[in-house]
Design a protein around this motif. Structure first.
Motif, PDB file in Angstrom:
ATOM      1  N   VAL A 196      22.886   6.743  43.689  1.00  0.00           N
ATOM      2  CA  VAL A 196      21.853   6.935  42.679  1.00  0.00           C
ATOM      3  C   VAL A 196      21.098   8.227  42.988  1.00  0.00           C
ATOM      4  CG1 VAL A 196      19.742   5.997  41.636  1.00  0.00           C
ATOM      5  CG2 VAL A 196      21.583   4.457  42.362  1.00  0.00           C
ATOM      6  N   VAL A 197      20.809   9.001  41.939  1.00  0.00           N
ATOM      7  CA  VAL A 197      19.938  10.170  42.077  1.00  0.00           C
ATOM      8  C   VAL A 197      18.662   9.865  41.298  1.00  0.00           C
ATOM      9  CG1 VAL A 197      19.717  12.669  41.875  1.00  0.00           C
ATOM     10  CG2 VAL A 197      21.982  11.642  42.116  1.00  0.00           C
ATOM     11  N   PRO A 198      17.591   9.456  41.973  1.00  0.00           N
ATOM     12  CA  PRO A 198      16.345   9.128  41.280  1.00  0.00           C
ATOM     13  C   PRO A 198      15.500  10.384  41.044  1.00  0.00           C
ATOM     14  CG  PRO A 198      16.173   8.539  43.598  1.00  0.00           C
ATOM     15  CD  PRO A 198      17.526   9.162  43.405  1.00  0.00           C
ATOM     16  N   VAL A 199      15.710  11.018  39.901  1.00  0.00           N
ATOM     17  CA  VAL A 199      15.023  12.289  39.614  1.00  0.00           C
ATOM     18  C   VAL A 199      13.730  12.000  38.847  1.00  0.00           C
ATOM     19  CG1 VAL A 199      15.410  14.681  38.918  1.00  0.00           C
ATOM     20  CG2 VAL A 199      17.360  13.192  39.294  1.00  0.00           C
ATOM     21  N   VAL A 200      12.893  11.166  39.434  1.00  0.00           N
ATOM     22  CA  VAL A 200      11.609  10.823  38.823  1.00  0.00           C
ATOM     23  C   VAL A 200      10.519  11.382  39.725  1.00  0.00           C
ATOM     24  CG1 VAL A 200      10.064   8.978  38.105  1.00  0.00           C
ATOM     25  CG2 VAL A 200      12.523   8.773  37.700  1.00  0.00           C
ATOM     26  N   HIS A 201       9.816  12.393  39.241  1.00  0.00           N
ATOM     27  CA  HIS A 201       8.757  13.018  40.021  1.00  0.00           C
ATOM     28  C   HIS A 201       7.474  12.194  39.904  1.00  0.00           C
ATOM     29  CE1 HIS A 201      11.660  16.175  39.695  1.00  0.00           C
ATOM     30  NE2 HIS A 201      11.357  16.469  38.445  1.00  0.00           N
ATOM     31  N   GLY A 202       6.668  12.221  40.952  1.00  0.00           N
ATOM     32  CA  GLY A 202       5.352  11.617  40.874  1.00  0.00           C
ATOM     33  C   GLY A 202       5.325  10.121  41.140  1.00  0.00           C
ATOM     34  N   THR A 247       8.986  15.365  47.979  1.00  0.00           N
ATOM     35  CA  THR A 247      10.262  14.766  48.345  1.00  0.00           C
ATOM     36  C   THR A 247      11.230  14.688  47.169  1.00  0.00           C
ATOM     37  OG1 THR A 247       9.337  12.557  47.975  1.00  0.00           O
ATOM     38  CG2 THR A 247       9.277  13.423  50.230  1.00  0.00           C
ATOM     39  N   MET A 248      10.735  14.843  45.947  1.00  0.00           N
ATOM     40  CA  MET A 248      11.606  14.984  44.775  1.00  0.00           C
ATOM     41  C   MET A 248      10.999  16.059  43.892  1.00  0.00           C
ATOM     42  SD  MET A 248      14.242  14.615  43.031  1.00  0.00           S
ATOM     43  CE  MET A 248      15.107  13.430  44.053  1.00  0.00           C
ATOM     44  N   PRO A 249      11.184  17.319  44.283  1.00  0.00           N
ATOM     45  CA  PRO A 249      10.609  18.432  43.512  1.00  0.00           C
ATOM     46  C   PRO A 249      11.365  18.647  42.212  1.00  0.00           C
ATOM     47  CG  PRO A 249      11.982  19.267  45.284  1.00  0.00           C
ATOM     48  CD  PRO A 249      11.937  17.769  45.456  1.00  0.00           C
ATOM     49  N   GLY A 250      10.806  19.495  41.348  1.00  0.00           N
ATOM     50  CA  GLY A 250      11.500  19.859  40.121  1.00  0.00           C
ATOM     51  C   GLY A 250      12.926  20.288  40.424  1.00  0.00           C
ATOM     52  N   PHE A 251      13.889  19.841  39.591  1.00  0.00           N
ATOM     53  CA  PHE A 251      15.282  20.080  39.968  1.00  0.00           C
ATOM     54  C   PHE A 251      16.160  20.563  38.825  1.00  0.00           C
ATOM     55  CE2 PHE A 251      18.498  19.710  43.195  1.00  0.00           C
ATOM     56  CZ  PHE A 251      17.763  19.644  44.364  1.00  0.00           C
ATOM     57  N   THR A 252      15.616  21.385  37.938  1.00  0.00           N
ATOM     58  CA  THR A 252      16.502  22.112  37.032  1.00  0.00           C
ATOM     59  C   THR A 252      17.109  23.271  37.820  1.00  0.00           C
ATOM     60  OG1 THR A 252      14.896  23.741  36.251  1.00  0.00           O
ATOM     61  CG2 THR A 252      14.932  21.587  35.122  1.00  0.00           C
ATOM     62  N   GLU A 253      18.092  23.932  37.242  1.00  0.00           N
ATOM     63  CA  GLU A 253      18.726  25.041  37.962  1.00  0.00           C
ATOM     64  C   GLU A 253      17.739  26.168  38.240  1.00  0.00           C
ATOM     65  OE1 GLU A 253      22.893  27.618  37.909  1.00  0.00           O
ATOM     66  OE2 GLU A 253      22.366  26.328  36.219  1.00  0.00           O
ATOM     67  N   GLN A 254      16.700  26.308  37.396  1.00  0.00           N
ATOM     68  CA  GLN A 254      15.715  27.371  37.559  1.00  0.00           C
ATOM     69  C   GLN A 254      14.492  26.920  38.363  1.00  0.00           C
ATOM     70  OE1 GLN A 254      16.421  30.496  36.786  1.00  0.00           O
ATOM     71  NE2 GLN A 254      18.406  29.610  36.219  1.00  0.00           N
ATOM     72  N   SER A 255      14.497  25.697  38.863  1.00  0.00           N
ATOM     73  CA  SER A 255      13.397  25.225  39.696  1.00  0.00           C
ATOM     74  C   SER A 255      13.452  25.896  41.061  1.00  0.00           C
ATOM     75  CB  SER A 255      13.460  23.708  39.856  1.00  0.00           C
ATOM     76  OG  SER A 255      13.304  23.054  38.612  1.00  0.00           O
ATOM     77  N   GLN A 256      12.358  25.752  41.798  1.00  0.00           N
ATOM     78  CA  GLN A 256      12.223  26.496  43.042  1.00  0.00           C
ATOM     79  C   GLN A 256      13.303  26.160  44.070  1.00  0.00           C
ATOM     80  OE1 GLN A 256       8.030  25.506  41.994  1.00  0.00           O
ATOM     81  NE2 GLN A 256       7.679  26.365  44.018  1.00  0.00           N
ATOM     82  N   VAL A 303       8.777  16.656  32.638  1.00  0.00           N
ATOM     83  CA  VAL A 303       9.406  17.487  33.666  1.00  0.00           C
ATOM     84  C   VAL A 303      10.583  16.747  34.280  1.00  0.00           C
ATOM     85  CG1 VAL A 303       9.048  18.661  35.870  1.00  0.00           C
ATOM     86  CG2 VAL A 303       7.235  18.672  34.156  1.00  0.00           C
ATOM     87  N   SER A 304      10.401  15.457  34.507  1.00  0.00           N
ATOM     88  CA  SER A 304      11.466  14.655  35.087  1.00  0.00           C
ATOM     89  C   SER A 304      12.672  14.547  34.151  1.00  0.00           C
ATOM     90  CB  SER A 304      10.941  13.255  35.414  1.00  0.00           C
ATOM     91  OG  SER A 304      11.989  12.422  35.851  1.00  0.00           O
ATOM     92  N   LEU A 305      12.407  14.406  32.847  1.00  0.00           N
ATOM     93  CA  LEU A 305      13.519  14.353  31.894  1.00  0.00           C
ATOM     94  C   LEU A 305      14.343  15.637  31.943  1.00  0.00           C
ATOM     95  CD1 LEU A 305      11.890  12.719  28.724  1.00  0.00           C
ATOM     96  CD2 LEU A 305      13.430  11.645  30.387  1.00  0.00           C
ATOM     97  N   ALA A 306      13.665  16.770  32.037  1.00  0.00           N
ATOM     98  CA  ALA A 306      14.368  18.055  32.112  1.00  0.00           C
ATOM     99  C   ALA A 306      15.188  18.139  33.397  1.00  0.00           C
ATOM    100  CB  ALA A 306      13.369  19.206  32.034  1.00  0.00           C
TER     101      ALA A 306
END
Length: 315
Positions: free
Chosen positions: A72-78, A279-288, A19-22
């Motif tokens: 830095v944008v740390p887009v690592v969930h969990g 604090t770092m939710p899913g962040f694709t364009e279609q995420s909530q 999910v984080s990679l996406a």
């Protein structure tokens, strides 16, 4: 305005790796659209740091890459990402970063601690107990409950337990992911999320609310199989809307969040009941969260542009 050199970190050593990679790939594309120079880094499942081509570079070299960036944008969930671990790395490296700091990330990732903080500021949470491998055998099921790891995301390890027979496998699944497990009473209510965006000047803005409509539990499968119905904005009266936004802001501030955080509630007949904070939710364009702010007129690339520029200014 000229673009910034931005490091985007994806992956991670946890069950939300894919999910984080996406999210990271989507974030990188959107920032490039706003003329930022994007530098990709990935944390592999085994903890190895990889460059944009997927080659191992080691932690020391990764830190030097981060130091060469404006933000830095740390887009690592969990765990080992959203829980403050990457915020700590950025702090030690002296590089501004998007999102909450070490303390807020750690507190919000710990669902039990989040409950304690929310209760302290008058925000209702589901009654629950904290179990460990040592105390779990003494827990006796008596009514429907939700079992979840204390620190995991994307509903991994979460089970709705309707009978005593379902409890042991539910606990076993949760303990695979964490050595502390939360057992909460089942809350009957509408599932409604509110995203909060904090700015460097101290102002905070709530997004339009999002209601999740599912047949049953909003679990791992329904999060990603497309069966959930997201309704933005949620159909709320003024009292309900104001109550949810005030509760979201109270929890955001009490935890000490920064940037964007998603605050998830159950809206019951007695008012909002906090479920969790991301604090770092899913962040694709279609995420909530991106969809919630898009409903307010803030596009996905513009939201990310604002986040990185705010972080650079604050740093």
């Amino acid at each position: 305005m000229s673009g910034l050199r931005v490091a985007v970190i994806g992956g991670g050593q946890n069950c939300e790796h894919e999910v984080s990679l996406a999210s990271a790939a989507s974030v990188a594309r959107a920032l490039a659209e706003r003329d930022h120079e994007v530098v990709r880094l990935t944390v592999d499942r085994d903890g190895a740091w990889l460059d944009a081509e997927g080659g191992p570079i080691g932690l020391a070299a990764a830190v030097e890459v981060l130091r060469g960036c404006a933000v830095v944008v740390p887009v690592v969930h969990g765990p080992r990402g959203e829980d403050g671990a990457l915020a700590a790395l950025c702090e030690l490296a002296g590089v501004p970063y998007v999102g909450s700091g070490v303390r807020a990330g750690a507190l919000a990732m710990d669902k039990w601690t989040t409950k304690l903080v929310a209760d302290a500021v008058g925000i209702a949470t589901a009654p629950g107990v904290l179990l460990t491998p040592g105390t779990a055998p003494s827990y006796a099921w008596s009514h429907p409950v939700v079992v979840k790891p204390v620190a995991a995301g994307s509903s991994h390890g979460v089970s709705l337990v309707r009978s005593a027979e379902e409890l042991p496998p539910a606990l076993a699944a949760a303990f695979v992911l964490d050595d502390r497990v939360l057992v909460e009473e089942l809350v009957v209510g509408r599932e409604i999320d509110v995203a909060v965006l904090g700015r460097p000047d101290g102002s905070r803005t709530c997004s339009p609310s999002l209601e999740i409509v599912v047949d049953g539990l909003f679990d791992l499968d329904t999060k990603y199989d497309g069966s959930a119905d997201f309704r933005i904005p949620a159909a709320l009266d003024e009292v309900e809307r104001k109550g949810l936004e005030e509760a979201a802001l109270a929890v955001y501030d009490a935890l000490g969040c920064a940037g964007v955080a998603r605050v998830d509630f159950f809206l019951t007949a007695d008012g909002p009941v906090l479920n969790e904070v991301n604090t770092m939710p899913g962040f694709t364009e279609q995420s909530q969260v991106p969809r919630m702010f898009a409903a307010a007129g803030l596009s996905y690339p513009d939201l990310l542009d604002r986040l990185v520029r705010d972080a650079a200014d604050a740093g």
